[in-house]
Design a protein around this motif. Sequence first.
Motif, PDB file in Angstrom:
ATOM      1  N   ALA A   1      -5.134  -8.184   4.119  1.00 47.64           N
ATOM      2  CA  ALA A   1      -4.082  -7.202   3.530  1.00 47.64           C
ATOM      3  C   ALA A   1      -4.507  -8.629   2.450  1.00 47.64           C
ATOM      4  O   ALA A   1      -3.807  -7.339   0.747  1.00 47.64           O
ATOM      5  N   VAL A   2      -4.093  -9.113   1.902  1.00 48.05           N
ATOM      6  CA  VAL A   2      -4.601 -10.060   0.227  1.00 48.05           C
ATOM      7  C   VAL A   2      -5.647  -8.759  -0.691  1.00 48.05           C
ATOM      8  O   VAL A   2      -5.527  -8.139  -1.761  1.00 48.05           O
ATOM      9  N   ASP A   3      -6.831  -8.613  -0.231  1.00 43.41           N
ATOM     10  CA  ASP A   3      -7.599  -7.324  -0.620  1.00 43.41           C
ATOM     11  C   ASP A   3      -7.692  -6.797  -1.358  1.00 43.41           C
ATOM     12  O   ASP A   3      -7.200  -5.677  -2.205  1.00 43.41           O
ATOM     13  N   VAL A   4      -6.745  -5.896   0.160  1.00 47.35           N
ATOM     14  CA  VAL A   4      -5.389  -4.099  -0.318  1.00 47.35           C
ATOM     15  C   VAL A   4      -5.181  -4.939  -1.159  1.00 47.35           C
ATOM     16  O   VAL A   4      -5.024  -3.588  -2.080  1.00 47.35           O
TER      17      VAL A   4
ATOM     18  N   LEU B   1       0.776  -1.345  -0.127  1.00 49.78           N
ATOM     19  CA  LEU B   1       0.188  -0.196  -0.056  1.00 49.78           C
ATOM     20  C   LEU B   1       1.002   1.136  -0.075  1.00 49.78           C
ATOM     21  O   LEU B   1       0.616   2.338  -0.785  1.00 49.78           O
ATOM     22  N   ASP B   2       2.091   1.056   0.577  1.00 52.42           N
ATOM     23  CA  ASP B   2       2.323   2.106   0.661  1.00 52.42           C
ATOM     24  C   ASP B   2       3.756   2.531  -0.700  1.00 52.42           C
ATOM     25  O   ASP B   2       3.642   3.458  -0.621  1.00 52.42           O
ATOM     26  N   GLY B   3       4.032   1.650  -0.854  1.00 50.35           N
ATOM     27  CA  GLY B   3       5.226   1.535  -2.324  1.00 50.35           C
ATOM     28  C   GLY B   3       3.997   2.356  -3.350  1.00 50.35           C
ATOM     29  O   GLY B   3       4.392   2.962  -4.288  1.00 50.35           O
ATOM     30  N   VAL B   4       2.893   1.994  -3.262  1.00 51.69           N
ATOM     31  CA  VAL B   4       2.119   2.039  -4.128  1.00 51.69           C
ATOM     32  C   VAL B   4       1.694   3.494  -4.424  1.00 51.69           C
ATOM     33  O   VAL B   4       1.312   4.487  -5.138  1.00 51.69           O
ATOM     34  N   VAL B   5       1.007   4.264  -3.053  1.00 49.85           N
ATOM     35  CA  VAL B   5       0.973   4.979  -2.696  1.00 49.85           C
ATOM     36  C   VAL B   5       1.291   6.134  -3.198  1.00 49.85           C
ATOM     37  O   VAL B   5       1.060   7.462  -3.593  1.00 49.85           O
ATOM     38  N   GLU B   6       3.037   5.851  -3.309  1.00 48.29           N
ATOM     39  CA  GLU B   6       4.182   6.894  -3.090  1.00 48.29           C
ATOM     40  C   GLU B   6       4.343   7.235  -5.209  1.00 48.29           C
ATOM     41  O   GLU B   6       4.538   7.747  -6.019  1.00 48.29           O
TER      42      GLU B   6
ATOM     43  N   VAL C   1      -5.091  -1.983  -4.804  1.00 50.28           N
ATOM     44  CA  VAL C   1      -3.594  -0.561  -4.793  1.00 50.28           C
ATOM     45  C   VAL C   1      -3.495  -1.669  -6.633  1.00 50.28           C
ATOM     46  O   VAL C   1      -3.193  -0.526  -7.175  1.00 50.28           O
ATOM     47  N   PHE C   2      -3.063  -2.936  -6.066  1.00 47.89           N
ATOM     48  CA  PHE C   2      -2.337  -2.966  -7.676  1.00 47.89           C
ATOM     49  C   PHE C   2      -2.573  -3.050  -9.267  1.00 47.89           C
ATOM     50  O   PHE C   2      -2.348  -2.376 -10.274  1.00 47.89           O
TER      51      PHE C   2
END
Length: 390
Positions: free
Chosen positions: A330-333, A249-254, A337-338
């Motif tokens: 975790a899997v759903d999130v 999540l943090d990586g995709v947000v960046e 985001v992917f």
Amino acid sequence: MSSQLRFEQARPREALMLAVEAQRATLAAQSEIDEQLGTLSPASVEALVATGALRMKLPRMLGGLEADLPTQMEVLEQLAMINPSVGWCAMVGATSLALPAAFLPDAGITRMFAGGRTPLGAIVVTPSGTAIPVEGGYRVSGRWSFASGVRHAEWVVAMSRLAGTVDAPPVAVVFPANECAIQDNWQVLGLRGTGSCDIVLEEVFVATDMSFPVTAAPRRGGALYRIPLPAFVAYEHAGFALGLARCILDGVVEMLKTKKRGYAVGGAAVADRGVVQRLVGHCEMRLRAARALAVEENEHVWALAAGDHEISPEVLCAVRSAATYATEVAVDVANEVFRHAGAAALHNTHFLQRYLRDLQAAAQHYMVADVAYEQLGRARLGFADVNPGA
């Protein structure tokens, strides 16, 4: 005993988190190498040992920390974020030492922890092998799957069925890793760096003092070893899944902060889209809520154990269900985001590739199967035959 060790035992969370941070660069640099090797590299193993994570579940009298469940969960969460294969081997390795350390007879402890040294271990919990009682011990044969970390292990703990019995509880046998044959069959979708190969034993003698019934009472250690399965390991899976999802999540947000997409010249800022803004906010809340639930349930279990209170089947079902829920969220999130990460995330070199595959692989573990919800439901509905480990 050194002053550093006394400090660690007095303040295990601070010491463990500092040690993990000190090994961050090494563990991150080895992540791709572990993946290619199909097992942890020597550098990863050395760094893992240096984090102290393998000792956080050990009795203090053997140089361990006997850390509380939320602390252990957080350490595994952090390791998973840095190097998923190391995080997985940390949780398996810590348990593979903790169980024999707490339950083996003294003679077995003298052998396994010779000279006061903490060895490296692996554990396989499905009782796939058979232990035939013989004079002085057992003759053990069988094939066990998913022996994570076995390629760097010195000792293996394997649950085995007692020959000639039907309903008898399994016996845990402990033997040097070089006595089993490692099958080169770990070619998989995710968690490739864990080296979770099958192992085979053929008529290997295991002395009585290197075994213990799974229903035995602990011989050493405190509150931690009064916690029965599945609570003794459920938090590990919660921490691992939450760590991977947080990193994703943090990586995709960046990425989304600067990403542009569209057929127009220059494209349009993805972060300006309301659907993306909602996605990020919703995923953030879901992940935090799942983590808070896991912490709450494990704090409850720890408080009961520390107070020497009974841990009911319903409580055991709830803490396992919390781990299952954390993994599910975790899997759903990660999947949600992917979808907005764009085409760049399709490349094998992108960090999302490995983290997504590792998270999907972790979600296949039986500890976080939907049967956990079923058993919790039975407990809440008043059924007498509740089985938290079903």
